[in-house]
Scaffold this motif. Structure first.
Motif, PDB file in Angstrom:
ATOM      1  N   SER A 155      -2.916   6.923  -1.169  1.00  0.00           N
ATOM      2  CA  SER A 155      -2.667   6.566   0.232  1.00  0.00           C
ATOM      3  C   SER A 155      -3.089   7.677   1.188  1.00  0.00           C
ATOM      4  O   SER A 155      -3.662   7.409   2.244  1.00  0.00           O
TER       5      SER A 155
ATOM      6  N   ASN B 125       3.574   0.476  -5.173  1.00  0.00           N
ATOM      7  CA  ASN B 125       3.335  -0.450  -4.064  1.00  0.00           C
ATOM      8  C   ASN B 125       4.279  -0.249  -2.883  1.00  0.00           C
ATOM      9  O   ASN B 125       4.061  -0.851  -1.828  1.00  0.00           O
TER      10      ASN B 125
ATOM     11  N   PRO C 151       2.815   2.910   1.702  1.00  0.00           N
ATOM     12  CA  PRO C 151       1.902   2.209   2.606  1.00  0.00           C
ATOM     13  C   PRO C 151       0.440   2.402   2.209  1.00  0.00           C
ATOM     14  O   PRO C 151       0.021   3.507   1.860  1.00  0.00           O
ATOM     15  N   GLY C 152      -0.298   1.314   2.236  1.00  0.00           N
ATOM     16  CA  GLY C 152      -1.720   1.366   1.917  1.00  0.00           C
ATOM     17  C   GLY C 152      -2.058   1.132   0.462  1.00  0.00           C
ATOM     18  O   GLY C 152      -3.229   1.011   0.111  1.00  0.00           O
TER      19      GLY C 152
ATOM     20  N   ARG D  30      -2.372  -1.041  -2.815  1.00  0.00           N
ATOM     21  CA  ARG D  30      -2.503  -2.395  -3.331  1.00  0.00           C
ATOM     22  C   ARG D  30      -2.715  -2.254  -4.832  1.00  0.00           C
ATOM     23  O   ARG D  30      -3.827  -2.033  -5.292  1.00  0.00           O
TER      24      ARG D  30
ATOM     25  N   ASN E  53      -6.309  -0.613  -5.178  1.00  0.00           N
ATOM     26  CA  ASN E  53      -6.640   0.799  -5.305  1.00  0.00           C
ATOM     27  C   ASN E  53      -5.791   1.503  -6.360  1.00  0.00           C
ATOM     28  O   ASN E  53      -5.992   2.677  -6.633  1.00  0.00           O
TER      29      ASN E  53
ATOM     30  N   ASP F 187      -6.531  -7.890   5.426  1.00  0.00           N
ATOM     31  CA  ASP F 187      -6.053  -7.609   6.786  1.00  0.00           C
ATOM     32  C   ASP F 187      -4.667  -8.201   7.015  1.00  0.00           C
ATOM     33  O   ASP F 187      -3.814  -7.575   7.649  1.00  0.00           O
TER      34      ASP F 187
ATOM     35  N   ARG G  71      -2.166  -5.999   5.372  1.00  0.00           N
ATOM     36  CA  ARG G  71      -1.936  -4.799   6.198  1.00  0.00           C
ATOM     37  C   ARG G  71      -1.011  -5.119   7.376  1.00  0.00           C
ATOM     38  O   ARG G  71      -0.182  -4.288   7.755  1.00  0.00           O
TER      39      ARG G  71
ATOM     40  N   GLU H  35       2.496  -5.196   6.129  1.00  0.00           N
ATOM     41  CA  GLU H  35       2.925  -3.824   5.893  1.00  0.00           C
ATOM     42  C   GLU H  35       3.319  -3.144   7.209  1.00  0.00           C
ATOM     43  O   GLU H  35       4.371  -2.510   7.296  1.00  0.00           O
ATOM     44  N   LYS H  36       2.487  -3.295   8.227  1.00  0.00           N
ATOM     45  CA  LYS H  36       2.765  -2.679   9.538  1.00  0.00           C
ATOM     46  C   LYS H  36       4.081  -3.181  10.128  1.00  0.00           C
ATOM     47  O   LYS H  36       4.824  -2.433  10.757  1.00  0.00           O
TER      48      LYS H  36
END
Length: 149
Positions: free
Chosen positions: A54, A76, A79-80, A82, A102, A138, A141, A144-145
């Motif tokens: 991350s 997981n 943040p960021g 996957r 990732n 997206d 993400r 997540e945000k």
């Protein structure tokens, strides 16, 4: 590529098999532990690998526990990240191609060494397809945000 790798005691032996294979494939390896079969807690190592990826210190990560499930859940949470548990080459390819994974999670008590090495190779060699899949990444993400405070 610079690969972060980590495991708990249940994944230690498989981690030690994968590390030289990664080097043989031409990758740099950063081992975040554990260093023995002594009982330990997988969230520590999932977090370490997840943070390295991350924060951009490593390009991808590999986490290993008995099933791959617990350590993937821990990774997981960063943040960021996957990450997904893969038990065959098809899952590894799809995790990269469709999900831009990732972090690869492996279950040392679920798959053998030979299969694990094939999964690792596919995971590292498969590119993200983008296109319609980017729209979905997206959306992940955005979820997540929403929960980052």
């Amino acid at each position: 590529m610079k690969i972060a790798i980590g495991s708990d005691h249940g994944g230690f032996d498989l981690k030690e098999v994968i590390k030289p294979y990664l080097i043989e494939l031409g990758h740099e390896v950063v081992d975040f532990g554990t260093e023995s079969h002594e009982s330990c807690d997988y969230p520590i190592y999932g977090q370490r690998v997840g943070e390295a990826v991350s924060f951009g210190d490593c390009d991808r990560g590999i986490v290993i526990c008995g099933t791959g499930i617990g350590i993937s859940v821990a990774a997981n949470k960063i943040p960021g990240i996957r990450g997904g548990v893969c038990t065959n080459e098809f899952m590894a390819a799809m995790s990269r191609e469709h999900n831009d994974a990732n972090v690869l999670a492996l279950g040392a008590r679920v798959i053998g060494e030979g299969l694990a090495l094939r999964i690792v190779k596919v995971f590292l060699e498969t590119e993200f397809a983008g296109g319609r899949h980017q729209r979905r990444i997206d959306k992940i993400r955005e979820i997540e945000k929403k929960y980052l405070k």
